[in-house]
Design an enzyme around this catalytic site. Sequence first.
Site, PDB file in Angstrom:
ATOM      1  N   ASP A  47       0.846  -1.201   0.000  1.00 33.43           N
ATOM      2  CA  ASP A  47       0.000   0.000   0.000  1.00 33.43           C
ATOM      3  C   ASP A  47       0.878   1.246   0.000  1.00 33.43           C
ATOM      4  O   ASP A  47       1.552   1.543   0.978  1.00 33.43           O
ATOM      5  CB  ASP A  47      -0.886   0.023   1.255  1.00 33.43           C
ATOM      6  CG  ASP A  47      -1.822   1.224   1.256  1.00 33.43           C
ATOM      7  OD1 ASP A  47      -2.914   1.106   0.663  1.00 33.43           O
ATOM      8  OD2 ASP A  47      -1.449   2.278   1.819  1.00 33.43           O
ATOM      9  N   TYR A  52       3.138   9.850  -0.716  1.00 41.22           N
ATOM     10  CA  TYR A  52       4.201   9.290   0.119  1.00 41.22           C
ATOM     11  C   TYR A  52       5.583   9.525  -0.496  1.00 41.22           C
ATOM     12  O   TYR A  52       6.597   9.397   0.176  1.00 41.22           O
ATOM     13  CB  TYR A  52       4.011   7.777   0.365  1.00 41.22           C
ATOM     14  CG  TYR A  52       2.738   7.376   1.071  1.00 41.22           C
ATOM     15  CD1 TYR A  52       1.904   8.329   1.665  1.00 41.22           C
ATOM     16  CD2 TYR A  52       2.357   6.038   1.160  1.00 41.22           C
ATOM     17  CE1 TYR A  52       0.727   7.951   2.301  1.00 41.22           C
ATOM     18  CE2 TYR A  52       1.187   5.658   1.809  1.00 41.22           C
ATOM     19  CZ  TYR A  52       0.375   6.614   2.367  1.00 41.22           C
ATOM     20  OH  TYR A  52      -0.793   6.233   2.993  1.00 41.22           O
ATOM     21  N   LYS A  77      -2.661   5.742  -4.419  1.00 44.35           N
ATOM     22  CA  LYS A  77      -3.769   6.666  -4.126  1.00 44.35           C
ATOM     23  C   LYS A  77      -3.561   7.995  -4.822  1.00 44.35           C
ATOM     24  O   LYS A  77      -2.428   8.467  -4.968  1.00 44.35           O
ATOM     25  CB  LYS A  77      -3.875   6.906  -2.607  1.00 44.35           C
ATOM     26  CG  LYS A  77      -3.815   5.645  -1.772  1.00 44.35           C
ATOM     27  CD  LYS A  77      -4.034   5.903  -0.295  1.00 44.35           C
ATOM     28  CE  LYS A  77      -3.659   4.677   0.527  1.00 44.35           C
ATOM     29  NZ  LYS A  77      -2.228   4.597   0.854  1.00 44.35           N
ATOM     30  N   HIS A 110      -7.649   9.412  -2.163  1.00 53.32           N
ATOM     31  CA  HIS A 110      -6.999   9.394  -0.849  1.00 53.32           C
ATOM     32  C   HIS A 110      -7.864  10.052   0.232  1.00 53.32           C
ATOM     33  O   HIS A 110      -7.950   9.544   1.343  1.00 53.32           O
ATOM     34  CB  HIS A 110      -5.642  10.099  -0.957  1.00 53.32           C
ATOM     35  CG  HIS A 110      -4.638   9.666   0.051  1.00 53.32           C
ATOM     36  ND1 HIS A 110      -3.289   9.589  -0.211  1.00 53.32           N
ATOM     37  CD2 HIS A 110      -4.775   9.302   1.336  1.00 53.32           C
ATOM     38  CE1 HIS A 110      -2.653   9.189   0.871  1.00 53.32           C
ATOM     39  NE2 HIS A 110      -3.527   9.012   1.828  1.00 53.32           N
TER      40      HIS A 110
END
Length: 276
Positions: A47, A52, A77, A110
């Site tokens: 994930d 990120y 996401k 997200h």
Amino acid sequence: MSTNIPAITLNAGIQMPQLGFGVFQVPDDDAQGAVESALASGYRGIDTAAIYGNETGVGRALASADVAREDVFVTTKLWIEDHGREASRVALEASLERLGLDHVDLYLIHWPTPATDAYLDTWQGFEDLAAAGLTRAIGVSNFLPEHLERVVALGGTVPAVNQIELHPALQNRETVAANTRLGIATEAWSPLAQGAVLKDPAVLAAASTHDVSPAQIVLRWHLQHGNIVIPKSVTPERIAANLDVFGFELDDAEIAQLDALERNGRTGPHPAEFNG
Ligand code: NDP
């Protein structure tokens, strides 16, 4: 290593490992090593998210690992600033480029982002992306029941997954009930509450009874509730231990004791207020 991770069948008709590996707050330079360690331990779900900043490292690990692409379930996401029907295609293509993949298995919105209220347009973009084969399933993250109702009212694809903050200190029961009612799988983010529930007496007592770690007890609680979980760690021993949760079972009393840890213990933002 063969794995014994149960699979959840999503409403999109595909299977997702019930336990996967999260990489929030893992720097790009460390993500390759962490994901390689996870894959070597037997994880088959990863994930990540555009925000990120580690899709490149994740992609390197997927390329180098001795695991076939079709045996790994990859989620990423769409970030807040990329909402919109057309923008979502640009965003996923950029994520795929960084990941070195031609498709992901699950693409999530997200955050609903109430300030722009663009998630319905975005959802229609997501349906386009699934139809184009760029993702096998589409879902949402941090959606409250009212957000889910509006998506479902479009009359198109029902989200396969709603990934929400969920752990013994914040059980998000109304959203879980809405997910279940609508046929949406519940995926728990921060399943360990980033460590905040690992010293609770009920967790420690069950850990002592089963001779396992507090984290293993909390993960087992999730699995027995039917949640999909994605614990994060950059510590190889913890990465392996977090997967080693299929050799024991909590009894009803232990489950009830962890259920009683609900304390509105939110660790992240509230979806009704978070706009990035
Ligand atoms: P987790 O609840 O998974 O906790 C991670 C923390 O717990 C780290 O500090 C880790 O330390 C520690 N830890 C991990 N395993 C153990 C263990 N066995 N014993 C003790 N401590 C342990 O938090 P995350 O916030 O990372 O959530 C998991 C994943 O959920 C994320 O990585 C991301 O993929 C997803 N997520 C999604 C969000 C969303 O908005 N959709 C928001 C937040 C997370 P260390 O790494 O040092 O070992």
